[in-house]
Every structure is written in structure tokens, then in C-alpha cells.
Scaffold this active site. Sequence first.
Site, short mmCIF file in Angstrom:
data_model
loop_
_atom_site.label_atom_id
_atom_site.label_comp_id
_atom_site.label_asym_id
_atom_site.label_seq_id
_atom_site.Cartn_x
_atom_site.Cartn_y
_atom_site.Cartn_z
CB SER A 5 38.10 37.69 37.47
OG SER A 5 37.95 36.58 36.62
CB CYS A 6 38.95 34.38 40.73
SG CYS A 6 37.17 34.27 40.55
CG ASP A 7 43.17 37.25 43.50
OD1 ASP A 7 44.33 37.08 43.12
OD2 ASP A 7 42.42 38.16 43.05
CD GLU A 93 41.24 31.84 41.75
OE1 GLU A 93 40.88 32.79 41.03
OE2 GLU A 93 41.06 31.81 42.97
#
Length: 393
Positions: A5-7, A93
Site C-alpha cells: 500500500s501507498c505510493d 510509506e
Amino acid sequence: MEPCSCDTFVALPPATVNNRIIFGKNSDRPCDEVQEVVYFPAAVHDNLKEHLKCTYIEIDQVPETYAIVLSRPAWLWGAEMGANEHGVCIGNEAVWGREEVCDEEALLGMDLVRLGLERADTAEKALNVIVDLLEKYGQGGNCSEGKMVFSYHNSFLIADRNEAWVLETAGKYWAAEKVQEGVRNISNQLSITTKIDREHPDMRSYAKQKGWWDGKKEFDFAATYSYLDTTKMMTSPGRYCEGYKLLNKHKGNITFETMMEILRDKPSGINMEGEFLTTASMVSILPQDSNVPCIHFLTGTPDPERSVFKPFIFIPNISQLLDTSSPTFEDSVKKKPQFNIKPDRRHLLYQKHQQALEILDNKEQSMRVPIVPHPRQHLLLSVFWIWAILIGM
């Protein structure tokens, strides 16, 4: 638990248009978590004996803090992403590697995002703030509200009007890479390889002691502190590689609209769906001309494809952002046991967004059109109905 998850993205001249730095981040979190957008004014702290309460621990306060705008999970003190009055932007992140994640409560990566924004007027100073706090207090604690245990180390992408820094951590050890032009992205993996511009003074000796590095071959931070084959990092499937491709596809012509389209991209997995989904997004324009204000666009609602990016500019006498501020519940994070049922943290904008999507979905079902609309048509229709609800507030 190690969800993908997450960018976070940054584009700098000459990859962008009109000498601007463009910053963007999707925050991918548990699907039932509400993210709020909150503003805190600059402040002077005269009583430095009074400690600052973060999510889990208290730390020393500083004499002065800057004005900040944050997009954060509504239950905690820190933030997934945000900006300050000096044009500094930070996103973080979750990362994992060979170094074990500490179970003890310390500073969350999200706390470090907020602290960096409050205490630094440049990207490199924010890096200094984060690594100093990391050394003094450590990182650790549950990053999820409720019974699910979700702990990790952190990487950060920090940008200002002139440059950007990638900071990646493994426990108290860290490496940093300076970015002065072109594009860079981070995801849920260590990505700094042999280009290391700053580092923890004991980072290499610790790796050698653990048997992760022989002290002879060229030092590769990601390969040493994680299990990655960094020679395949840019070609292997995954969101880090997909994000890199999307940035490079538009290199030389990147605008804030381009960044929004990247954050809305579902085929790459950057716009996440499922148990973990994109709960909020942010795009910032950081002009290199200091006379031109920075503009920060935040959704405050899930799924950037079906959300409106709302602009925020730091000006004098900003009113509190009441429509994007969630209800508060006394000390729920530290309560043991916590609530058996999660409290309803939906702010007014979140509720209106849900109503708009319900109307949209009902209208789409009633139309029963056999031809699937083009994604851009779907987006425009979504924006129309969301806006119709919002102006009715």
C-alpha cells in the site's frame, strides 16, 4: 501483516512544466478508516518544560512550529502526508526488511511526518528533524486503530521548492538520497541502492556485523537491509515499478493534472481497491519562484478517481477546516481495551461524499445502459454528482 500500500511521487524540472516541482501521494489504508484534512497555525511555545503529546509517547517541544495542513487518519496525532507554510511536503510509506519491527510504542512514521513539517522550513532540514528524532525516540507502535496489529518501518519522500530527498529507514538505521532533477517515487519497499548522499554513521558497520554485507562489494542499501534483488527492481512487476513507468511516460510534460491522473490509475494498482484502499490523496505545486504561492490539492475522501481534489493555499488568518475535521473521542488510542466498535469518525465532507456516490450508483443502476462509459466520462459524471451534493451543504 504486510499489505502492499501507498505510493509517493515527485517530479522536478526538467521533467515538469514551468519550473515547478510537483509532489503527489496516495494514502492506502484500511478500507473503513476515515482520513481528515486539518490545519494547524504557526505557534510559539514558551514553556519548553511541557512535553508534546504525539500518538503514543511524549517528546520535547521546540520554541517555534510552522503552520501546517495535514491529511491524516482521524484517530491519531501524526499524518500520512501534508505540507507547511514554507512549501515543504512530506509523505511516508510502510517498509519492511531484515531489521525486525519494534513492538514497543515509540514515534510512528506518521508522527515523524508531522514533526518534520512543524519544525523545518526546507526539505533537508525536515530530514534532519526526522533522523534526530528517530535516533532519540525510535519508531514503533501499532499503526492501526483497533485490534488489528499493523506495525512497520518507514520511508519518506520530502520535497520543497528546490529539491527532494528520499529517506529510508530500518529501525534506527537510515540512508538518504538527494533528488535535484527528473522524477522519483517510493512505494512499500526500500529503493535506495548505491546512490547514498547521507546515512546513519553506523549503518554499514551494523550491516557488516549482522553478516548482511561483506565490507568489500559496493554497498547497496536496499539489497543489504531488505531481501530485494535490486538489479530487477525497475523491471519486476509491482507498484514501485509501475509508478516509475507512469512518471517516465510523462517526463518533460508533468503538471499537477498529470500527477492527479497517475494517482487515479487503477490498472497499475496505484489507486487501490479492496481491504486496503486509497483513503485520501494529495497533489502539490511547488513553484521554484518563492514569490508564487504553493498550491496543495487534497481529497479528504477515498478513491481519487471518484473524488474532487480541493485546493489549499497558506494565507493569513486561515479558518479551521471544520467540514473536513472528524469528531474527537477522548484518549481512544491509549484506552485499553479500545472501543469494541470503532467510533464513527466521518467528517461532514466524507458523509456528503458517501451520499453523492450512493446517488451516482443508484442512477447508474437505473439507467441500465449496456455500453460501459469511457473512464473519463465516468469521472466527469462522478465529479458532477459529488459537486451537486457539496453545493447543497
